[in-house]
Design a protein around this motif. Structure first.
Motif, PDB file in Angstrom:
ATOM      1  N   ASN A 226      -2.801 -12.679   3.490  1.00 32.10           N
ATOM      2  CA  ASN A 226      -1.570 -13.417   3.705  1.00 32.10           C
ATOM      3  C   ASN A 226      -0.929 -12.927   5.003  1.00 32.10           C
ATOM      4  N   GLU A 227       0.297 -13.303   5.240  1.00 37.78           N
ATOM      5  CA  GLU A 227       0.941 -12.977   6.517  1.00 37.78           C
ATOM      6  C   GLU A 227       1.268 -11.495   6.642  1.00 37.78           C
ATOM      7  N   VAL A 228       1.194 -10.775   5.552  1.00 37.96           N
ATOM      8  CA  VAL A 228       1.584  -9.363   5.558  1.00 37.96           C
ATOM      9  C   VAL A 228       0.379  -8.434   5.533  1.00 37.96           C
ATOM     10  N   ALA A 229      -0.625  -8.753   4.715  1.00 38.92           N
ATOM     11  CA  ALA A 229      -1.729  -7.817   4.477  1.00 38.92           C
ATOM     12  C   ALA A 229      -2.983  -8.557   4.056  1.00 38.92           C
ATOM     13  N   SER A 230      -4.064  -7.765   3.963  1.00 38.09           N
ATOM     14  CA  SER A 230      -5.307  -8.252   3.375  1.00 38.09           C
ATOM     15  C   SER A 230      -5.678  -7.349   2.214  1.00 38.09           C
ATOM     16  N   LEU A 231      -6.354  -7.930   1.255  1.00 37.72           N
ATOM     17  CA  LEU A 231      -6.791  -7.186   0.079  1.00 37.72           C
ATOM     18  C   LEU A 231      -8.285  -7.407  -0.084  1.00 37.72           C
ATOM     19  N   PHE A 232      -9.026  -6.309  -0.104  1.00 39.38           N
ATOM     20  CA  PHE A 232     -10.473  -6.367  -0.251  1.00 39.38           C
ATOM     21  C   PHE A 232     -10.854  -5.833  -1.626  1.00 39.38           C
ATOM     22  N   ILE A 233     -11.628  -6.617  -2.361  1.00 41.74           N
ATOM     23  CA  ILE A 233     -12.045  -6.233  -3.709  1.00 41.74           C
ATOM     24  C   ILE A 233     -13.562  -6.388  -3.792  1.00 41.74           C
ATOM     25  N   PRO A 234     -14.297  -5.301  -4.035  1.00 43.52           N
ATOM     26  CA  PRO A 234     -15.762  -5.411  -4.125  1.00 43.52           C
ATOM     27  C   PRO A 234     -16.172  -6.119  -5.398  1.00 43.52           C
ATOM     28  N   ALA A 235     -17.445  -6.420  -5.481  1.00 41.97           N
ATOM     29  CA  ALA A 235     -17.957  -7.225  -6.591  1.00 41.97           C
ATOM     30  C   ALA A 235     -17.728  -6.551  -7.952  1.00 41.97           C
ATOM     31  N   ASP A 236     -17.809  -5.219  -8.023  1.00 42.12           N
ATOM     32  CA  ASP A 236     -17.637  -4.559  -9.320  1.00 42.12           C
ATOM     33  C   ASP A 236     -16.163  -4.393  -9.702  1.00 42.12           C
ATOM     34  N   ARG A 237     -15.268  -4.660  -8.775  1.00 44.95           N
ATOM     35  CA  ARG A 237     -13.811  -4.652  -8.991  1.00 44.95           C
ATOM     36  C   ARG A 237     -13.276  -3.298  -9.448  1.00 44.95           C
ATOM     37  N   LYS A 238     -14.030  -2.249  -9.289  1.00 52.45           N
ATOM     38  CA  LYS A 238     -13.564  -0.938  -9.727  1.00 52.45           C
ATOM     39  C   LYS A 238     -12.659  -0.265  -8.700  1.00 52.45           C
ATOM     40  N   SER A 239     -12.513  -0.873  -7.562  1.00 52.60           N
ATOM     41  CA  SER A 239     -11.584  -0.365  -6.551  1.00 52.60           C
ATOM     42  C   SER A 239     -11.068  -1.546  -5.740  1.00 52.60           C
ATOM     43  N   SER A 240     -10.045  -1.272  -4.958  1.00 54.31           N
ATOM     44  CA  SER A 240      -9.542  -2.301  -4.047  1.00 54.31           C
ATOM     45  C   SER A 240      -8.932  -1.597  -2.842  1.00 54.31           C
ATOM     46  N   THR A 241      -8.860  -2.293  -1.722  1.00 56.68           N
ATOM     47  CA  THR A 241      -8.309  -1.711  -0.506  1.00 56.68           C
ATOM     48  C   THR A 241      -7.264  -2.639   0.083  1.00 56.68           C
ATOM     49  N   LEU A 242      -6.067  -2.114   0.242  1.00 59.98           N
ATOM     50  CA  LEU A 242      -4.994  -2.837   0.920  1.00 59.98           C
ATOM     51  C   LEU A 242      -5.090  -2.519   2.400  1.00 59.98           C
ATOM     52  N   SER A 243      -5.135  -3.531   3.236  1.00 61.10           N
ATOM     53  CA  SER A 243      -5.241  -3.327   4.672  1.00 61.10           C
ATOM     54  C   SER A 243      -3.996  -3.880   5.360  1.00 61.10           C
ATOM     55  N   LEU A 244      -3.349  -3.015   6.121  1.00 61.74           N
ATOM     56  CA  LEU A 244      -2.162  -3.407   6.894  1.00 61.74           C
ATOM     57  C   LEU A 244      -2.533  -3.387   8.369  1.00 61.74           C
ATOM     58  N   PRO A 245      -2.574  -4.542   9.022  1.00 57.35           N
ATOM     59  CA  PRO A 245      -2.993  -4.579  10.424  1.00 57.35           C
ATOM     60  C   PRO A 245      -1.867  -4.184  11.378  1.00 57.35           C
ATOM     61  N   ARG A 246      -2.173  -3.374  12.345  1.00 60.55           N
ATOM     62  CA  ARG A 246      -1.220  -3.033  13.414  1.00 60.55           C
ATOM     63  C   ARG A 246       0.143  -2.660  12.855  1.00 60.55           C
ATOM     64  N   VAL A 247       0.203  -1.541  12.171  1.00 62.68           N
ATOM     65  CA  VAL A 247       1.443  -1.145  11.501  1.00 62.68           C
ATOM     66  C   VAL A 247       2.530  -0.784  12.516  1.00 62.68           C
ATOM     67  N   SER A 248       3.775  -0.911  12.052  1.00 59.37           N
ATOM     68  CA  SER A 248       4.928  -0.502  12.848  1.00 59.37           C
ATOM     69  C   SER A 248       5.748   0.487  12.027  1.00 59.37           C
ATOM     70  N   LEU A 249       6.780   1.042  12.649  1.00 63.95           N
ATOM     71  CA  LEU A 249       7.621   2.010  11.947  1.00 63.95           C
ATOM     72  C   LEU A 249       8.209   1.416  10.667  1.00 63.95           C
ATOM     73  N   SER A 250       8.460   0.130  10.668  1.00 59.96           N
ATOM     74  CA  SER A 250       9.072  -0.533   9.517  1.00 59.96           C
ATOM     75  C   SER A 250       8.118  -0.668   8.332  1.00 59.96           C
ATOM     76  N   ASP A 251       6.869  -0.307   8.509  1.00 62.06           N
ATOM     77  CA  ASP A 251       5.910  -0.314   7.392  1.00 62.06           C
ATOM     78  C   ASP A 251       5.942   0.990   6.609  1.00 62.06           C
ATOM     79  N   THR A 252       6.741   1.945   7.055  1.00 60.83           N
ATOM     80  CA  THR A 252       6.914   3.188   6.304  1.00 60.83           C
ATOM     81  C   THR A 252       7.550   2.862   4.966  1.00 60.83           C
TER      82      THR A 252
END
Lengths: 113, 117
Positions: free
Chosen positions: A57-83
């Motif tokens: 979406n406009e804020v982040a990406s979410l990657f989920i592998p096929a086994d769904r036992k983990s997930s990764t939140l990806s924040l592109p080009r972070v700024s101070l306001s992402d703290t």
């Protein structure tokens, strides 16, 4: 309810991509993976959710592998306001009997100039 | 729309005193939740409600009572406050899911900061 495990804290710099991984080994077939963001002195707010593969979406990406036992939140080009603190949740399929929504301890992300 | 509002914003109690925290939502949501957040910690679920007239226990229900007499309001009561209940209390609401594959996010209020001396 599936338990989630995520790093307690992470540091990064402005302009970098940040990836926060969450482990949820006991995720059930009907569970969704959801991420919330919380700024100091505010309530959490929804960022993104997914079931499998990749969601963006406009804020982040979410990657989920096929086994769904983990997930990764990806924040592109972070700024101070992402703290903020980022929470990974496993939420039962809407309409199921399990209406509890449990937050864990979250990952405290600090962005430096 | 105001969303989710909480009353009061701040409160200081003495040990043994009682009080009620009010949560109100104007989004016609079925689900409502009360969480507490201690300094530097995550949110812990106290009680929740899946509809008017219903309540259920969360992770840390002891020392608290709740009521949902009206759909838009969810009250959290402390009958005899203890210093261990010093915390920030957040209320949230969530819409009823209307079908498979539909996720309805929680909307949170601004919080109530409670100190028990």
């Amino acid at each position: 309810l599936a338990k989630t495990t995520q790093p307690i804290s992470m540091d990064s710099y402005e302009g970098q991509e940040v990836n926060i991984t969450c482990s949820h080994n006991n995720i059930a077939t009907n569970d969704y993976i959801t991420w919330y963001q919380q700024f100091p002195s505010q309530g959490p707010r929804f960022i993104i959710q997914g079931y499998k593969t990749k969601v963006t979406n406009e804020v982040a990406s979410l990657f989920i592998p096929a086994d769904r036992k983990s997930s990764t939140l990806s924040l592109p080009r972070v700024s101070l306001s992402d703290t903020a603190v980022y929470y990974c949740l496993v939420v039962p399929w809407p309409g199921s009997s399990a209406s509890k929504i449990i937050f864990g301890s979250g990952t405290r992300l600090s962005i430096r100039p | 729309n105001a969303g989710v509002t909480q009353t009061p914003k701040f409160r200081v109690l003495k040990t043994g005193q009682s009080m009620t925290l009010l949560c109100a939502q104007d989004m016609n949501h079925e689900y409502m939740y009360w969480y507490r957040q201690d300094p530097g910690m995550g949110l812990r679920l106290i009680h929740y409600s899946v509809g008017e007239g219903t309540t259920a226990k969360g992770e840390v229900p002891d020392g608290y009572n709740v009521s949902r007499l009206k759909k838009q309001n969810f009250l959290l009561g402390l009958e005899s406050a203890a210093p261990s209940q010093t915390s920030v209390y957040f209320c949230a609401s969530r819409a009823l899911a209307l079908g498979a594959g539909v996720y309805n996010e929680q909307f949170f209020g601004p919080g109530t900061r409670l100190t028990v001396l």
